[in-house]
Enzyme design. Structure first.
Site, PDB file in Angstrom:
ATOM      1  N   ARG A 233       0.858  -1.190   0.000  1.00 52.97           N
ATOM      2  CA  ARG A 233       0.000   0.000   0.000  1.00 52.97           C
ATOM      3  C   ARG A 233       0.890   1.235   0.000  1.00 52.97           C
ATOM      4  O   ARG A 233       1.963   1.236   0.627  1.00 52.97           O
ATOM      5  CB  ARG A 233      -0.894   0.031   1.252  1.00 52.97           C
ATOM      6  CG  ARG A 233      -2.011  -0.977   1.248  1.00 52.97           C
ATOM      7  CD  ARG A 233      -3.093  -0.650   0.214  1.00 52.97           C
ATOM      8  NE  ARG A 233      -4.179  -1.611   0.206  1.00 52.97           N
ATOM      9  CZ  ARG A 233      -4.329  -2.597  -0.686  1.00 52.97           C
ATOM     10  NH1 ARG A 233      -3.457  -2.759  -1.660  1.00 52.97           N
ATOM     11  NH2 ARG A 233      -5.368  -3.410  -0.604  1.00 52.97           N
ATOM     12  N   HIS A 281      -0.823   0.193  -9.870  1.00 51.99           N
ATOM     13  CA  HIS A 281      -1.512  -0.783  -9.005  1.00 51.99           C
ATOM     14  C   HIS A 281      -2.011  -1.987  -9.812  1.00 51.99           C
ATOM     15  O   HIS A 281      -3.195  -2.321  -9.788  1.00 51.99           O
ATOM     16  CB  HIS A 281      -2.674  -0.108  -8.256  1.00 51.99           C
ATOM     17  CG  HIS A 281      -3.076  -0.847  -7.008  1.00 51.99           C
ATOM     18  ND1 HIS A 281      -3.513  -0.227  -5.868  1.00 51.99           N
ATOM     19  CD2 HIS A 281      -3.117  -2.174  -6.717  1.00 51.99           C
ATOM     20  CE1 HIS A 281      -3.809  -1.130  -4.933  1.00 51.99           C
ATOM     21  NE2 HIS A 281      -3.574  -2.318  -5.438  1.00 51.99           N
TER      22      HIS A 281
HETATM   23  C1  OXD Z   1      -5.934  -6.086  -3.104  1.00 45.38           C
HETATM   24  C2  OXD Z   1      -5.371  -5.167  -4.103  1.00 45.38           C
HETATM   25  O1  OXD Z   1      -5.851  -5.834  -1.903  1.00 45.38           O
HETATM   26  O2  OXD Z   1      -5.690  -5.314  -5.294  1.00 45.38           O
HETATM   27  O3  OXD Z   1      -6.489  -7.127  -3.504  1.00 45.38           O
HETATM   28  O4  OXD Z   1      -4.597  -4.277  -3.753  1.00 45.38           O
END
Ligand code: OXD
Length: 318
Positions: A233, A281
């Site tokens: 994250r 991402h």
């Molecule tokens: C998840 C993401 O947590 O895609 O699945 O970041």
């Protein structure tokens, strides 16, 4: 039993996630055509809702569903749920645990680590300059890769790198034993772990303990010239501290898949920083074809009064 789909914090996100929503609805309907599905904001009578499928649901929404019996995250991460201070404490929270997702994460990690250890960016630069200097690449045995976070994703990535002959160490909040891979645990051992990690791969869950863990103090504990790969994250990293560490040479580069603010705003300094490589991402995107049946199975379990699987420890937040 009625399922609510709560996808997107606000109107803008709901629009952005429209594609996810259609896929999830299509797969749920193929599993049981007569399912009663309610899509936020059209939930009807909130007393009807027993099961919620959520990805960045509107904050405070769960508290308004008095008969909710289970919340299913549409991804592996659950930090988007714990960000809701009104999240009910007494109902199970489940997440996606998908071998296909572990493989995707591992492929991203292996590609990024090898790109670094084989110095492909350096050779690309040499080619642009038409320079033939066979300055030796790092010898892989001189470089240790530290994997932060030894959950199902971190262990899978660490073991696969280990099988490729890469020197690996791991760090996690609570002690873990991995065959052939030295591990460190807890804040007291973090310093030693960092001091030995030439490449750091962040695969931690985001919790109050790990938020901003990659700050100037911890980045300064890495060997000079270390490299960061973050696919957990964005909030694991203090972005200003990362920029300072790159600019001072403490870090030689970073590959980032996640950011404090997503989508990464066009004016963000990361976009044009010469030592940062960005992906949007995509390290592992939830595979709905495998994830939705898993969630549906939990729905059937809850309907039958059974305990769901892949539950999260709500006291730890992962
Ligand atoms: C998840 C993401 O947590 O895609 O699945 O970041």
């Amino acid at each position: 039993m009625i399922i609510a789909l709560l996808i997107g914090r606000d109107e803008q996100e709901r629009e952005r996630f429209q594609f996810f929503l259609s896929s999830v609805l299509r797969i749920l309907r193929s599993l049981q055509p007569d399912l009663d599905l309610r899509v936020y904001p059209d939930l009807g009578d909130v007393n009807d809702i027993h099961f919620a499928i959520a990805w960045r649901a509107p904050l405070g929404i769960f508290k308004t569903l008095p008969n909710l019996r289970c919340i299913a995250s549409l991804g592996a991460g659950v930090d988007h749920l714990f960000a809701d201070v009104k999240l009910p404490q007494n109902i199970p929270i489940v997440r996606v645990v998908d071998p296909a997702m572990s493989m995707e994460i591992t492929q991203y990690v292996v590609a990024s680590v090898l790109f670094r250890l084989k110095r492909f960016d350096h050779w690309e630069e040499s080619q642009l300059q038409k320079v033939w200097v066979r300055e030796p690449p790092f010898h892989f045995l001189d470089q240790t890769v530290g994997v932060m976070g030894l959950g199902f994703l971190g262990i899978h990535a660490a073991q696969n790198l280990h099988n490729l002959g890469v020197k690996i160490i791991g760090w996690s909040n609570s002690p873990k034993h991995l065959n052939g891979i030295p591990t460190y645990a807890g804040m007291e051992e973090l310093k030693d772990f960092l001091a030995n990690s030439h490449v750091v791969v962040c695969l931690l869950p985001l919790t109050p303990l790990t938020r901003h863990i990659l700050n100037s103090q911890n980045l300064s504990r890495l060997p000079k010239g270390a490299y960061l790969i973050n696919l957990a994250r964005g909030a694991h990293v203090v972005e200003a501290d990362l920029l300072a560490a790159l600019d001072s040479g403490q870090l030689s580069g970073a590959r980032l898949d996640v950011f404090e603010e997503e989508p990464l705003p066009p004016q963000h300094p990361f976009w044009s920083h010469g030592k940062i490589r960005i992906t949007p991402h995509i390290a592992a995107v939830t595979n709905f074809a495998t994830a939705v049946p898993q969630i549906f199975d939990n729905f059937l379990r809850v309907t039958a009064g059974m305990t769901p699987i892949n539950t999260v420890d709500t006291s730890r937040g992962y």
